[in-house]
Write a protein that holds these residues in place. Structure first.
Motif, short mmCIF file in Angstrom:
data_model
loop_
_atom_site.label_atom_id
_atom_site.label_comp_id
_atom_site.label_asym_id
_atom_site.label_seq_id
_atom_site.Cartn_x
_atom_site.Cartn_y
_atom_site.Cartn_z
N VAL A 26 0.86 -1.19 0.00
CA VAL A 26 0.00 0.00 0.00
C VAL A 26 0.90 1.24 0.00
O VAL A 26 1.68 1.45 0.93
CB VAL A 26 -0.94 0.02 1.22
CG1 VAL A 26 -1.78 1.30 1.21
CG2 VAL A 26 -1.84 -1.21 1.21
N VAL A 27 0.78 2.02 -1.07
CA VAL A 27 1.58 3.23 -1.24
C VAL A 27 0.68 4.44 -1.02
O VAL A 27 -0.44 4.50 -1.56
CB VAL A 27 2.20 3.29 -2.65
CG1 VAL A 27 3.02 4.57 -2.82
CG2 VAL A 27 3.06 2.06 -2.91
N THR A 28 1.15 5.38 -0.26
CA THR A 28 0.43 6.64 -0.03
C THR A 28 1.31 7.79 -0.51
O THR A 28 2.46 7.93 -0.06
CB THR A 28 0.09 6.85 1.45
OG1 THR A 28 -0.75 5.77 1.89
CG2 THR A 28 -0.63 8.17 1.67
N LEU A 29 0.79 8.60 -1.43
CA LEU A 29 1.50 9.78 -1.92
C LEU A 29 0.93 11.01 -1.21
O LEU A 29 -0.29 11.16 -1.08
CB LEU A 29 1.35 9.91 -3.43
CG LEU A 29 1.81 8.70 -4.26
CD1 LEU A 29 1.69 9.01 -5.75
CD2 LEU A 29 3.22 8.28 -3.91
N LYS A 30 1.81 11.88 -0.78
CA LYS A 30 1.41 13.05 0.00
C LYS A 30 1.54 14.31 -0.85
O LYS A 30 2.51 14.48 -1.59
CB LYS A 30 2.29 13.16 1.25
CG LYS A 30 2.28 11.91 2.13
CD LYS A 30 3.25 12.04 3.29
CE LYS A 30 3.28 10.77 4.13
NZ LYS A 30 4.23 10.88 5.27
N THR A 31 0.54 15.18 -0.73
CA THR A 31 0.56 16.46 -1.45
C THR A 31 0.49 17.59 -0.44
O THR A 31 0.12 17.40 0.71
CB THR A 31 -0.62 16.57 -2.43
OG1 THR A 31 -1.83 16.68 -1.67
CG2 THR A 31 -0.70 15.35 -3.33
N LYS A 32 0.82 18.78 -0.92
CA LYS A 32 0.82 19.95 -0.02
C LYS A 32 -0.32 20.90 -0.36
O LYS A 32 -0.34 22.03 0.10
CB LYS A 32 2.16 20.66 -0.13
CG LYS A 32 3.33 19.85 0.43
CD LYS A 32 4.63 20.60 0.31
CE LYS A 32 5.76 19.89 1.04
NZ LYS A 32 5.99 18.52 0.56
N LYS A 33 -1.25 20.44 -1.19
CA LYS A 33 -2.38 21.30 -1.55
C LYS A 33 -3.65 20.47 -1.63
O LYS A 33 -3.62 19.25 -1.78
CB LYS A 33 -2.12 21.98 -2.89
CG LYS A 33 -1.99 21.02 -4.05
CD LYS A 33 -1.80 21.77 -5.36
CE LYS A 33 -1.75 20.78 -6.54
NZ LYS A 33 -1.61 21.48 -7.83
N ALA A 34 -4.77 21.15 -1.53
CA ALA A 34 -6.06 20.49 -1.67
C ALA A 34 -6.31 20.17 -3.14
O ALA A 34 -5.91 20.92 -4.04
CB ALA A 34 -7.17 21.37 -1.11
N ASN A 35 -6.98 19.05 -3.40
CA ASN A 35 -7.26 18.62 -4.77
C ASN A 35 -8.76 18.34 -4.93
O ASN A 35 -9.46 18.04 -3.96
CB ASN A 35 -6.49 17.33 -5.10
CG ASN A 35 -5.00 17.55 -5.18
OD1 ASN A 35 -4.48 17.94 -6.21
ND2 ASN A 35 -4.29 17.30 -4.08
N ASP A 36 -9.21 18.44 -6.16
CA ASP A 36 -10.56 17.98 -6.49
C ASP A 36 -10.51 16.45 -6.47
O ASP A 36 -10.09 15.82 -7.43
CB ASP A 36 -10.98 18.50 -7.87
CG ASP A 36 -12.40 18.09 -8.25
OD1 ASP A 36 -12.94 17.16 -7.61
OD2 ASP A 36 -12.95 18.69 -9.19
N GLN A 37 -10.93 15.87 -5.38
CA GLN A 37 -10.68 14.45 -5.15
C GLN A 37 -11.51 13.54 -6.05
O GLN A 37 -11.16 12.37 -6.24
CB GLN A 37 -10.92 14.12 -3.67
CG GLN A 37 -9.94 14.85 -2.76
CD GLN A 37 -10.08 14.48 -1.30
OE1 GLN A 37 -10.94 13.67 -0.94
NE2 GLN A 37 -9.24 15.06 -0.46
N ASN A 38 -12.60 14.04 -6.63
CA ASN A 38 -13.37 13.22 -7.56
C ASN A 38 -12.72 13.12 -8.93
O ASN A 38 -12.90 12.13 -9.63
CB ASN A 38 -14.79 13.80 -7.72
CG ASN A 38 -15.61 13.68 -6.45
OD1 ASN A 38 -15.50 12.71 -5.72
ND2 ASN A 38 -16.43 14.69 -6.18
#
Length: 610
Positions: free
Chosen positions: A476-488
């Motif tokens: 299980v890989v989790t990528l981290k971002t520093k901004k909010a995204n349109d998750q849909n």
């Protein structure tokens, strides 16, 4: 003892099935031709049956190979497409896949279920409702699912759904009097002190080119050496390449390794990545079968002594013979010698695994440099500057070897350049482990790995992973971002040069996670483009469209006339959907609507009055 009992059981099963008569399911009592066989290597999996040619035609009659009930009916736009599973009186099963259509009663049964449940993809278990005698018509050949051309995929299974070789029945419809072909031999240094022609890594003997090698077949080698083979077979009548049934390795005329594929379980397909030289496959797409047994290779058919490793000591010579067999016991062989104290005059080719002047293979990091004024290079490790002498050289480069179990350099310093390395701590087999970094995390289970994993990570505009070993079971890989995204509309995509492929992922605030058995290069991308709908045929008898989505891919489609649901069969490889009526006598007439959605919730709608 356990392995011996398994082999006895397998041989008992084969003895039983060879004494029984089953019908060849296509064009019986006439010569037929194959385009694939059991155990043939297909990318990351074994081929689990035989592929019977239908000469580019669909709708060839398919017959029950033996008496039995229809245990399962499967319909999908990918994989086996339309498939029938028959269960026979002795507990064995036969599978008939990539069909164009079923016989009339199976077609009526499955179509009725699809309309009642408004589904195209179905997996049905009708119990004992449908019984067929040997030779009864059950369907018609096709090109459905992930098929690459019209043919019948045919399997024989035991009661546990293990697949065994149909050609053991000795079908008179299939003829083969041609010897298999050994195309190339690979030799690999298995530890940091081993050498082949005074070099390190993977070398190859191309037998289609090395005419002189058969006359002067000595190769310099020392230490621990592994041998792999690239071979194929051609049956009578066609030039299709199919797989090899059995491979033997002799060392000094003693049998050391025998791989004979008689039975495969579906759980074993993941081990193909460990059964082949994966480094070669990643670069060249060639699948060399290992005749030595790596850690983590648990395949039932791999039998060896001392794991098939060849050890060449000082002043030693080993006679090596590789023999390959097809399913009809036709065979071919190649003999050569590994000699420790002689520099080979043969030009053994290197597999070029270098990228940016380095690569890592197993637990060894290999650096090359054109430095001429000195024999050592400097490297940085744990904020300390150290040096290392070259391990060997050729006419172009000096080569420096690092044992990653002992050293983990972060930077290599050359005269006019430097190499930044980004190795993380190794992940060991058999342990639950979590890597937690600023840009990502990875969760490993106890069974995730074949062997210790050494890999690098670099974050720029993408998340770049480079791993030295294939991965066995999902991590299980989790990528981290520093901004909010349109998750849909925003998901993970695998990047290969200019190509992207949808991975998906599940968001939790600003982190997105997914399961995978490959560590690749990834980007987080937003898809706002609607799917494409292109009409092909529209009339009262048949309706067809090409549907496509260039980014996240097609997720679903639904069609109706006058608000009544219509079954459309999906052909994923051709991106086509084709209507199928519930009642062939009722014309399509009225307000037609087609809605197509992609994996980022973008929708396209097509309307027309028919």
């Amino acid at each position: 003892m356990k392995k011996f009992l398994i082999l006895v059981l397998i041989n008992f099963i084969f003895l039983e099935v060879k004494t029984q008569e089953i019908l060849f399911p296509v064009n019986p009592n006439n010569q037929n031709y194959l385009s694939g066989n059991l155990g043939e290597l297909r990318g990351s999996h074994f081929h689990m049956g035989i592929d019977i040619k239908t000469f580019g035609r669909i709708n060839e009659p398919i017959y029950a190979a033996d008496d039995g009930f229809v245990e399962r009916i499967f319909i999908s736009g990918t994989g086996y497409g339309k498939a029938i599973y028959l269960k026979h009186n002795n507990g064995t099963k036969t599978v008939y896949a990539h069909l164009n259509k079923f016989n009339s009663e199976l077609d009526k049964y499955s179509t009725s279920y699809q309309y009642r449940n408004k589904l195209f993809k179905v997996n049905l278990f009708p119990g004992s409702r449908f019984f067929y005698k040997k030779g009864d018509l059950i369907g018609y050949s096709g090109n459905s699912g992930s098929s690459g051309g019209p043919h019948l995929h045919f399997e024989l299974r035991d009661s546990l759904d293990n697949v065994y070789d149909p050609l053991r029945y000795g079908f008179k419809e299939i003829k083969d009097n041609r010897n298999p072909i050994i195309d190339k031999i690979s030799l690999k240094t298995l530890n940091i002190n081993s050498r082949i022609n005074n070099g390190f890594g993977l070398k190859k003997i191309d037998l289609s080119k090395s005419i002189n090698l058969r006359k002067n077949n000595f190769i310099q080698a020392k230490g621990e050496i592994g041998i792999s083979v690239l071979a194929y077979d051609k049956l009578d009548g066609f030039e299709n390449k199919v797989g090899i049934k059995k491979i033997r390795l002799y060392v000094d005329d003693t049998l050391r390794v025998e791989n004979e594929i008689n039975l495969l379980s579906y759980s074993e397909t993941k081990s193909v990545k460990r059964y082949i030289e994966y480094d070669i496959f990643q670069r060249n797409r060639e699948q060399f079968v290992k005749l030595y047994q790596d850690d983590g290779n648990k395949l039932n058919f791999h039998q060896d002594r001392d794991k098939g490793v060849i050890r060449i000591g000082k002043n030693e010579t080993k006679k090596i013979k590789v023999v390959v067999f097809d399913s009809f016991e036709n065979n071919n062989s190649f003999t050569f010698y590994l000699k420790s104290n002689e520099v080979s005059k043969n030009r053994i080719e290197n597999f070029n695994l270098f990228k940016n002047e380095y690569y890592n293979i197993d637990n060894t990091l290999v650096i090359r440099s054109k430095l001429k004024n000195r024999d050592n290079i400097e490297y940085e490790e744990n904020s300390h500057l150290r040096s290392i002498d070259y391990s060997f050289k050729d006419e172009n480069f000096k080569y420096y070897l690092f044992d990653l179990r002992k050293n983990s350099p972060s930077k290599i310093i050359l005269d006019d350049s430097k190499i930044d390395l980004n190795f993380l701590d190794p992940v060991f087999i058999g342990k639950k482990y979590k890597i937690e970094e600023d840009d990502f995390s990875i969760n490993f289970s106890k069974s995730s790995l074949f062997d210790t994993l050494y890999f690098e990570f670099l974050k720029d505009e993408s998340y770049k992973f480079k791993n030295s070993h294939p991965i066995k079971n999902n991590i299980v890989v989790t990528l981290k971002t520093k901004k909010a995204n349109d998750q849909n509309k925003t998901h993970i995509y695998a990047i290969n040069d200019d190509d992207i492929s949808f991975v998906g992922g599940k968001w939790d605030e600003n982190e997105i996670s997914f399961s995978t058995n490959s560590l690749l290069n990834y980007k987080i991308l937003k898809d706002t483009i609607k799917p494409e709908i292109q009409p092909k045929t529209i009339n009262q008898n048949i309706i067809s469209f090409k549907i496509d989505d260039k980014m996240s891919g097609i997720n679903s489609y639904e069609a109706s006339i006058n608000n009544e649901w219509i079954l459309f069969e999906y052909d994923n490889k051709n991106k086509m959907i084709i209507s199928k009526k519930k009642n062939p006598n009722i014309p399509f007439k009225g307000k037609f609507v087609l809605i197509v959605s992609d994996n980022a919730e973008n929708k396209s709608i097509y309307n027309i009055n028919i």
